[in-house]
Every structure is written in C-alpha cells, then in structure tokens.
Design an enzyme around this catalytic site. Sequence first.
Site, PDB file in Angstrom:
ATOM      1  N   PHE A  45       0.865  -1.184   0.000  1.00  0.00           N
ATOM      2  CA  PHE A  45       0.000   0.000   0.000  1.00  0.00           C
ATOM      3  C   PHE A  45       0.906   1.239   0.000  1.00  0.00           C
ATOM      4  CE2 PHE A  45      -2.853   3.189   1.768  1.00  0.00           C
ATOM      5  CZ  PHE A  45      -3.952   3.001   0.947  1.00  0.00           C
ATOM      6  N   TYR A  57     -10.557   0.670  11.069  1.00  0.00           N
ATOM      7  CA  TYR A  57     -11.779   1.070  10.342  1.00  0.00           C
ATOM      8  C   TYR A  57     -12.183   0.122   9.217  1.00  0.00           C
ATOM      9  CZ  TYR A  57      -8.252   3.506   7.398  1.00  0.00           C
ATOM     10  OH  TYR A  57      -7.169   3.824   6.637  1.00  0.00           O
ATOM     11  N   LYS A  58     -11.400  -0.952   9.027  1.00  0.00           N
ATOM     12  CA  LYS A  58     -11.765  -1.906   7.970  1.00  0.00           C
ATOM     13  C   LYS A  58     -12.537  -3.072   8.613  1.00  0.00           C
ATOM     14  CE  LYS A  58      -7.515  -0.784   5.439  1.00  0.00           C
ATOM     15  NZ  LYS A  58      -7.999  -0.005   4.308  1.00  0.00           N
TER      16      LYS A  58
HETATM   17  C1  LIG Z   1      -1.976  -1.691   3.962  1.00  0.00           C
HETATM   18  C2  LIG Z   1      -2.496  -0.349   4.363  1.00  0.00           C
HETATM   19  N1  LIG Z   1      -1.774   0.424   5.185  1.00  0.00           N
HETATM   20  C3  LIG Z   1      -2.227   1.635   5.574  1.00  0.00           C
HETATM   21  C4  LIG Z   1      -3.442   2.118   5.132  1.00  0.00           C
HETATM   22  C5  LIG Z   1      -3.965   3.445   5.540  1.00  0.00           C
HETATM   23  O1  LIG Z   1      -3.267   4.213   6.360  1.00  0.00           O
HETATM   24  P1  LIG Z   1      -3.958   5.497   7.010  1.00  0.00           P
HETATM   25  O2  LIG Z   1      -5.095   5.029   7.853  1.00  0.00           O
HETATM   26  O3  LIG Z   1      -2.873   6.132   7.725  1.00  0.00           O
HETATM   27  O4  LIG Z   1      -4.505   6.332   5.891  1.00  0.00           O
HETATM   28  C6  LIG Z   1      -4.224   1.338   4.281  1.00  0.00           C
HETATM   29  C7  LIG Z   1      -5.531   1.823   3.781  1.00  0.00           C
HETATM   30  O5  LIG Z   1      -5.899   2.956   3.825  1.00  0.00           O
HETATM   31  C8  LIG Z   1      -3.732   0.091   3.889  1.00  0.00           C
HETATM   32  O6  LIG Z   1      -4.439  -0.669   3.073  1.00  0.00           O
HETATM   33  N1  LIG Z   2      -8.689   5.070   4.397  1.00  0.00           N
HETATM   34  C1  LIG Z   2      -9.350   5.328   3.257  1.00  0.00           C
HETATM   35  C2  LIG Z   2      -9.903   6.568   3.048  1.00  0.00           C
HETATM   36  C3  LIG Z   2     -10.574   6.835   1.869  1.00  0.00           C
HETATM   37  C4  LIG Z   2     -10.715   5.844   0.936  1.00  0.00           C
HETATM   38  C5  LIG Z   2     -10.164   4.614   1.122  1.00  0.00           C
HETATM   39  C6  LIG Z   2      -9.454   4.348   2.278  1.00  0.00           C
HETATM   40  C7  LIG Z   2      -8.817   3.055   2.495  1.00  0.00           C
HETATM   41  O1  LIG Z   2      -8.709   2.621   3.590  1.00  0.00           O
HETATM   42  C8  LIG Z   2      -8.318   2.333   1.344  1.00  0.00           C
HETATM   43  C9  LIG Z   2      -7.748   1.009   1.699  1.00  0.00           C
HETATM   44  N2  LIG Z   2      -6.614   1.078   2.584  1.00  0.00           N
HETATM   45  C10 LIG Z   2      -7.307   0.216   0.507  1.00  0.00           C
HETATM   46  O2  LIG Z   2      -6.880  -0.901   0.734  1.00  0.00           O
HETATM   47  O3  LIG Z   2      -7.379   0.631  -0.617  1.00  0.00           O
END
Ligand SMILES: Cc1ncc(COP(=O)(O)O)c(C=O)c1O
Ligand SMILES: Nc1ccccc1C(=O)C[C@H](N)C(=O)O
Length: 416
Positions: free
Chosen positions: A131, A228-229
């Site tokens: 990511f 949040y997932k």
């Molecule tokens: C593997 C991974 N790491 C981190 C994040 C997000 O990080 P943050 O909550 O800081 O935006 C996501 C998705 O948003 C993710 O899929």
């Molecule tokens: N935090 C978000 C805010 C806005 C839109 C998407 C996200 C996601 O979490 C994406 C996710 N991490 C992803 O695996 O694509």
Amino acid sequence: MTLAHGRAACEQLDQQDPLAALRDEFILPDGVIYLDGNSLGARPKASLQRAQEVIAQEWGTDLIKSWNKAGWFDLPSTLGNQLAPLIGAQADEVVVTDSTSINLFKAISAALQMQSGDAQRKVIITERSNFPTDIYVAEGITRWLDRGYQIQLIDTPDELPQVINEKTALVMLTHVNYRTGYLHDMRAVTALIHQHGALALWDLAHSAGAVPVELNAAQADFAVGCTYKYLNGGPGAPAFIWVPQRHQAAFQHPLSGWWGHASPFAMQPHFEPTANIRRALCGTQPMVSLALVGCGLDIFGQTTMQAIRKKSLALTDLFIALVESQCAAHPLELVTPRSHQQRGSQASFHHPHAYAIIQALIERGVIGDYREPGIMRFGFTPLYVRYVDVWDAVASLRDILDREDYDLHAKRHAVT
Ligand SMILES: Cc1ncc(COP(=O)(O)O)c(C=O)c1O
Ligand SMILES: Nc1ccccc1C(=O)C[C@H](N)C(=O)O
C-alpha cells in the site's frame, strides 16, 4: 447441495451459518450488498448509542472529569488489550492510537534506531505492490535522516530470499496485500528475516479481524494496522501499534509526545519514555472516534477468528467459483491467489473496464471498489456478508457484463 442448486443452496448455507446472527449487530441499508468492508467496515448498531453517551454524558455532563472517570486517558491501552487476542498479542503490547501512517513512522524509526549499532544495515526491503502509504512513510524517513538508508522494492514475495542480506535493517510487509489479497506466511517470512539479522514489521490493515494472526507465535518484531476496515471502528478511527514485550525497552521513536512520557502529569522539561507500550503514544487522542472502536471489537467477543476464517474462505471460494462460471464469456482475470494458504478475505479481478463496471455495480447497490491498474476489488466480512449476497452480487455483475450496461466515460471520483 452444489452450485447447481443456485440461490437456494446459498440460502441453505446462510441458515446453517454459525455467524449468521452477528449480522444483526450491524446497520446495513436495505438493498445494499456491502463488499467493501476491506476499505470501510459497516457500522455496528451499538456505535450510535456509544457516540451519544460519549458526547452527551462523558463530554457534555462530566466534562474534564471523563479523562479519569470514563477511562479516556487509559482508552488506547484498554482497547489495545481488547484487540490483542485477535492478533496473537499479549496484554500490554498494543495501543489503539493515531493513524496507520503515523504508527508506521514510529515503528520504522524505532527499528532503524535498534539496528543503528550495525553501520552496514542501511536497507529497508518492501514490496512495490505494498500500500503506497507504507512506502511513502519509509521514503520520508530515509530522506529526512539523510544517512544513506535505501529502500529496496521487490516485485514478488519469492524475491525476498534472494535480496535479503547482512545489509538489510528492516523488512516491512503488508500481511494481506490490499490489491490482490495475497496472504504472506508470517511465521516463515519472519524466520527468514531473522536468519539475516533484520527486523520484521507487519502491516495488518487487511488482516486484523479478517484472518487469524499470531504475532507472538511468529516472533514478529512490530505491527501496525487499521481499525476502520474489518474491525468496524468507524471512518478514520484510530489505528493500532503492537510492540512485543521483548522490544519495548528498546523501542524509541521520534514522536516523543507527552502521552508516551513516564509521568505525563509531572510536567517535566525532558522526555523520559514510560517503560511500557504507552511509549508508542504521542499526544491526545480523538475520544469520540476512539470510543467507537470498542463497539466493533465487542462483536468479536461473540465468535472466534477460526470461525471467521472458515466463513471467509467459503465466501471467497463461492464468489470466485460463481464469477468464473457465470461470467466465463468475459475477460475477467482473477488476481487473488486460489490457494487458501495465500488468500486474505477478498477477491479481486482484472477487467479492461473495471472502473466503469464497479460504478455500474454500485448503482445497483453492490458495493465493491476499484484499484489501479484495472482491478475490481471485493472484500468479504464474514460478520455481516451472507452467502446469498455473494450469489446476488455475481448475478448483478453478470447482467452488467452481458448487457454491457456500464458507462465507459463514467466520471472518476476522487476516491475510487
Ligand atoms: C496496507 C495499508 N496500510 C495503511 C493504510 C492506511 O493508512 P492510514 O489510515 O494512515 O490512511 C491502508 C488503507 O488505507 C492500507 O491498506
Ligand atoms: N482510508 C481510506 C480513506 C478513503 C478511501 C479509502 C481508504 C482506504 O482505507 C483504502 C484502503 N486502505 C485500501 O486498501 O485501498
């Protein structure tokens, strides 16, 4: 009962599903099939009342007293302890705090600091397909430190044994890949990393609450992840960081704010980290949002990660089989591993018109999402997704594809 029995077979699977009752713990709008819990989990019913309680009672009535009386100050640790068993951690090893990106910053910095006694260990290995925020944060740290640290991107997990060596300081991997759903063997990969004297940092964003995780059994070094997932904590809910007992004394990060101090209310002019996991904290947390994380975690108390995993694999198996049989005439290509050992709780397909198709599905109430390049992504949260949802989602997908009922000029939204 086989697939040939169609929707009725799915209804029967739902009737026999030991997790079926847990769907009732969530609010899901009528007519919506929600296959995006890997991006934003659905809302636990309890969260509305909890938010009202925090806002009206704890904040409105009890005011500043709530830092003690309502347990606000301890909440990052209280929730961390509640989350710990879901990821194979012990009590006092996890705090729920800040964002995943910020926790990555803390863990990467601490790891580099721990390795700094060995001047040749200057390389951070990660995957090109990780990511982006994980790579970006590592880039930010290496640029800012300006001490010759380098990031080495590998293209497949098989490359790790070839590139890891005595120059590797840290290997930073996302346990379940956000795009493909590929699941690493945490235990084997961590053992390989340790053989070379490097440290292992795992991002559990797509694992916590989705697949069984055994951080201590795997001897992992650090972990971070989202709430949040699959944990259904709410949009932008604080993330978590895990530091095992054995590393806590050495864990030092540069965001040395007062919440990580040994005695925050002594108001000392110098930073002295507290001895425990709270040294991973930085400053004041968003209490309304943090409190709601508990509502998502409470639901896990009614089941086990093994039961969740069993249903997750059944749902993704069913989805893959149905897409491949019902939509065989279309150029869909599965990018998620077929092997159970390598699959998280999602299924992703490549299609040349993936974005337009996802938009058409969303218009029909089937919510998945789109990720570059050309990937339709579907997440399966066993707590609330039913087998009939899988059937109905594939029926909609098939109909959209057969009729080419999608708009190739569909407007690209900021969030895809
Ligand atoms: C593997 C991974 N790491 C981190 C994040 C997000 O990080 P943050 O909550 O800081 O935006 C996501 C998705 O948003 C993710 O899929
Ligand atoms: N935090 C978000 C805010 C806005 C839109 C998407 C996200 C996601 O979490 C994406 C996710 N991490 C992803 O695996 O694509």
